[in-house]
Scaffold this motif. Sequence first.
Motif, PDB file in Angstrom:
ATOM      1  N   ASP A  24       7.626  -1.926   8.197  1.00  0.00           N
ATOM      2  CA  ASP A  24       7.496  -1.393   6.830  1.00  0.00           C
ATOM      3  C   ASP A  24       8.418  -2.146   5.883  1.00  0.00           C
ATOM      4  O   ASP A  24       8.012  -2.522   4.772  1.00  0.00           O
ATOM      5  N   ALA A  25       9.652  -2.372   6.308  1.00  0.00           N
ATOM      6  CA  ALA A  25      10.625  -3.071   5.445  1.00  0.00           C
ATOM      7  C   ALA A  25      10.122  -4.477   5.127  1.00  0.00           C
ATOM      8  O   ALA A  25      10.197  -4.938   3.982  1.00  0.00           O
ATOM      9  N   SER A  48       7.700  -8.244   1.221  1.00  0.00           N
ATOM     10  CA  SER A  48       6.707  -9.298   1.014  1.00  0.00           C
ATOM     11  C   SER A  48       5.808  -8.949  -0.179  1.00  0.00           C
ATOM     12  O   SER A  48       5.455  -9.822  -0.981  1.00  0.00           O
ATOM     13  N   ALA A  49       5.468  -7.663  -0.300  1.00  0.00           N
ATOM     14  CA  ALA A  49       4.600  -7.241  -1.417  1.00  0.00           C
ATOM     15  C   ALA A  49       5.269  -7.543  -2.757  1.00  0.00           C
ATOM     16  O   ALA A  49       4.597  -7.857  -3.743  1.00  0.00           O
ATOM     17  N   ARG A  50       6.612  -7.462  -2.797  1.00  0.00           N
ATOM     18  CA  ARG A  50       7.307  -7.736  -4.067  1.00  0.00           C
ATOM     19  C   ARG A  50       7.163  -9.197  -4.477  1.00  0.00           C
ATOM     20  O   ARG A  50       7.134  -9.516  -5.658  1.00  0.00           O
ATOM     21  N   PHE A  51       7.091 -10.092  -3.496  1.00  0.00           N
ATOM     22  CA  PHE A  51       6.903 -11.509  -3.826  1.00  0.00           C
ATOM     23  C   PHE A  51       5.419 -11.898  -3.869  1.00  0.00           C
ATOM     24  O   PHE A  51       5.079 -12.986  -4.311  1.00  0.00           O
ATOM     25  N   GLY A  52       4.571 -11.031  -3.328  1.00  0.00           N
ATOM     26  CA  GLY A  52       3.133 -11.322  -3.329  1.00  0.00           C
ATOM     27  C   GLY A  52       2.707 -12.319  -2.265  1.00  0.00           C
ATOM     28  O   GLY A  52       1.632 -12.921  -2.354  1.00  0.00           O
ATOM     29  N   THR A  53       3.526 -12.489  -1.234  1.00  0.00           N
ATOM     30  CA  THR A  53       3.238 -13.510  -0.217  1.00  0.00           C
ATOM     31  C   THR A  53       2.182 -13.059   0.792  1.00  0.00           C
ATOM     32  O   THR A  53       2.063 -11.874   1.092  1.00  0.00           O
ATOM     33  N   ARG A  54       1.436 -14.038   1.300  1.00  0.00           N
ATOM     34  CA  ARG A  54       0.496 -13.763   2.392  1.00  0.00           C
ATOM     35  C   ARG A  54       1.272 -13.850   3.700  1.00  0.00           C
ATOM     36  O   ARG A  54       1.823 -14.908   4.042  1.00  0.00           O
ATOM     37  N   PHE A  83      15.191 -16.694  -8.053  1.00  0.00           N
ATOM     38  CA  PHE A  83      14.062 -15.918  -7.530  1.00  0.00           C
ATOM     39  C   PHE A  83      13.485 -14.973  -8.578  1.00  0.00           C
ATOM     40  O   PHE A  83      14.219 -14.404  -9.386  1.00  0.00           O
ATOM     41  N   ARG A  84      12.184 -14.813  -8.503  1.00  0.00           N
ATOM     42  CA  ARG A  84      11.494 -13.904  -9.417  1.00  0.00           C
ATOM     43  C   ARG A  84      10.389 -13.244  -8.624  1.00  0.00           C
ATOM     44  O   ARG A  84       9.621 -13.912  -7.936  1.00  0.00           O
ATOM     45  N   HIS A  85      10.318 -11.896  -8.689  1.00  0.00           N
ATOM     46  CA  HIS A  85       9.229 -11.217  -7.989  1.00  0.00           C
ATOM     47  C   HIS A  85       7.915 -11.434  -8.706  1.00  0.00           C
ATOM     48  O   HIS A  85       7.887 -11.721  -9.905  1.00  0.00           O
ATOM     49  N   ALA A  86       6.823 -11.316  -7.954  1.00  0.00           N
ATOM     50  CA  ALA A  86       5.491 -11.488  -8.553  1.00  0.00           C
ATOM     51  C   ALA A  86       5.335 -10.473  -9.681  1.00  0.00           C
ATOM     52  O   ALA A  86       5.722  -9.321  -9.554  1.00  0.00           O
ATOM     53  N   GLY A  87       4.785 -10.930 -10.790  1.00  0.00           N
ATOM     54  CA  GLY A  87       4.496 -10.021 -11.901  1.00  0.00           C
ATOM     55  C   GLY A  87       5.724  -9.615 -12.700  1.00  0.00           C
ATOM     56  O   GLY A  87       5.631  -8.871 -13.654  1.00  0.00           O
ATOM     57  N   ASP A 123      14.630  -8.774   2.788  1.00  0.00           N
ATOM     58  CA  ASP A 123      14.798  -9.412   1.475  1.00  0.00           C
ATOM     59  C   ASP A 123      15.437 -10.788   1.638  1.00  0.00           C
ATOM     60  O   ASP A 123      14.945 -11.789   1.094  1.00  0.00           O
ATOM     61  N   LEU A 124      16.509 -10.857   2.418  1.00  0.00           N
ATOM     62  CA  LEU A 124      17.189 -12.141   2.639  1.00  0.00           C
ATOM     63  C   LEU A 124      16.238 -13.146   3.290  1.00  0.00           C
ATOM     64  O   LEU A 124      16.151 -14.309   2.875  1.00  0.00           O
ATOM     65  N   PHE A 125      15.508 -12.690   4.290  1.00  0.00           N
ATOM     66  CA  PHE A 125      14.602 -13.573   5.030  1.00  0.00           C
ATOM     67  C   PHE A 125      13.530 -14.152   4.108  1.00  0.00           C
ATOM     68  O   PHE A 125      13.272 -15.365   4.102  1.00  0.00           O
TER      69      PHE A 125
END
Length: 447
Positions: A146-147, A152-158, A442-446, A120-122
């Motif tokens: 997995d972590a 990454s899925a929470r931010f939607g990043t590639r 910061f805001r997560h995707a969606g 998360d920090l990274f």
Amino acid sequence: MTGDTQALRGRAVTFADDPFLHPAQDCLVHHEDALILTAGGRIAAFGPYAELAPSLPEGVEPVRYDDAILSAGFVDAHVHYPQLTMVGAYGEQLLEWLQRYTFPAERAFADPAHAGRMADLFLRELLRGGTTTAMVYCTVHPHSVDAFFAESARFGTRMIAGKVLMDRNAPADLLDTAERGYRESTDLIARWHGQGRHHYAVTPRFAPSCTSAQLDAAGTLLREHDGVYLQTHLCENPAEIAWVRELFPERASYLDVYAQAGLVGRRSVLGHAIHVHEEDFCTCHAQGAAIAHCPTSNLFLGSGLFRLFDAADPRRPVRVGLGTDIGAGTALCQLRTLGEAYKVAALQGGRLDAVRAFYLATSGGARALSLDDRIGRLAPGHDADIVVLDPRATPVLEARTARSESIEDLLFALMTLGDDRAVRATWVAGTCVYNRDRAAPFRHAGA
Ligand code: GUN
Ligand code: ZN
């Protein structure tokens, strides 16, 4: 009908071609007042505001970024997320640094909760620095992957990432075996590769930490799974290279150790490649392998000076991306990396101009990662991953850029004096996930 359409308005730069192969003025695309329209996470249209304004859907109000520069998000071609806690470890070169600082930091990832917090920090720090895609080393622990992908899925990043393979020359509790590494990697590929915006990288740490059996197993993984990547380290430090010669006396070169295992191909990204020979560049060119240039790391560990212009020689160009290589590197923000890349070139009598530099940080990085059909440019069809840069972020930047008369000079000031303070916002797949000036940046995707 507006759907999830978004619009951004401001000065913008991107690249139509590779300035290492073509004149810079033919490569840089610059609009003083641009409009970027996004829909479904992609760029739907990009061009001068005056031309595109009539196509703005009813009810869509552009987010205005006055006095800013919009660019495709930065690409980091080589970074270790577990090493964030040990950046700036004092006093050692590569091999001693690994033993004294790196392995203990990676051992802490035996705890899945620690891995989650660090992932998360990274990711937040990457986004704060304007980086939207990275090729990432995890640790030997499968849950470190997995972590990382879960965050990454929470931010939607590639993102591209993989579990480190290491079956010798490291503390016992950080070792796997050729068979176990193969099995765990296979499971991780099934779980994450091609899921959303995620890609898997088979990750043998470097030749000294892998037996031939493990390198061969890595080659098998690449053959068995379409589209997975390979990341490793190559010719970073003279003592490391001498060690590889001792460990693999039958091989013609360090690169040959990897080539014989089937690890040198179009999806391979080799970190550092400082002390390589002309034949190695020729092999990388012929096989299509890319190199990650990691200037802050190479200076910090005293590893040496990467020959960027030699690698990019148009007679046999090798694709090059820019890596921060945290925790040997000293900054996660590519603006800082570009500033140091300039100095590495200068120490060799070369000049890294701003156009080539920003190309490396965006479009060139995407090419090095074979993602140039998806990211790295502001162009219709590309993912809407965007960084908003602030050339007045600090008093010194403001004073310096007040005198800028060209976009090239503005970009050069940003790469020389800029850091994450100069990143005003970061958009991922059409969502503003980071805004420096919001109370909660910061805001997560969606969300
Ligand atoms: N070579 C093998 N492992 C590493 C690492 O973690 N960082 C760097 N810079 N070089 C390496
Ligand atoms: Zn590295």
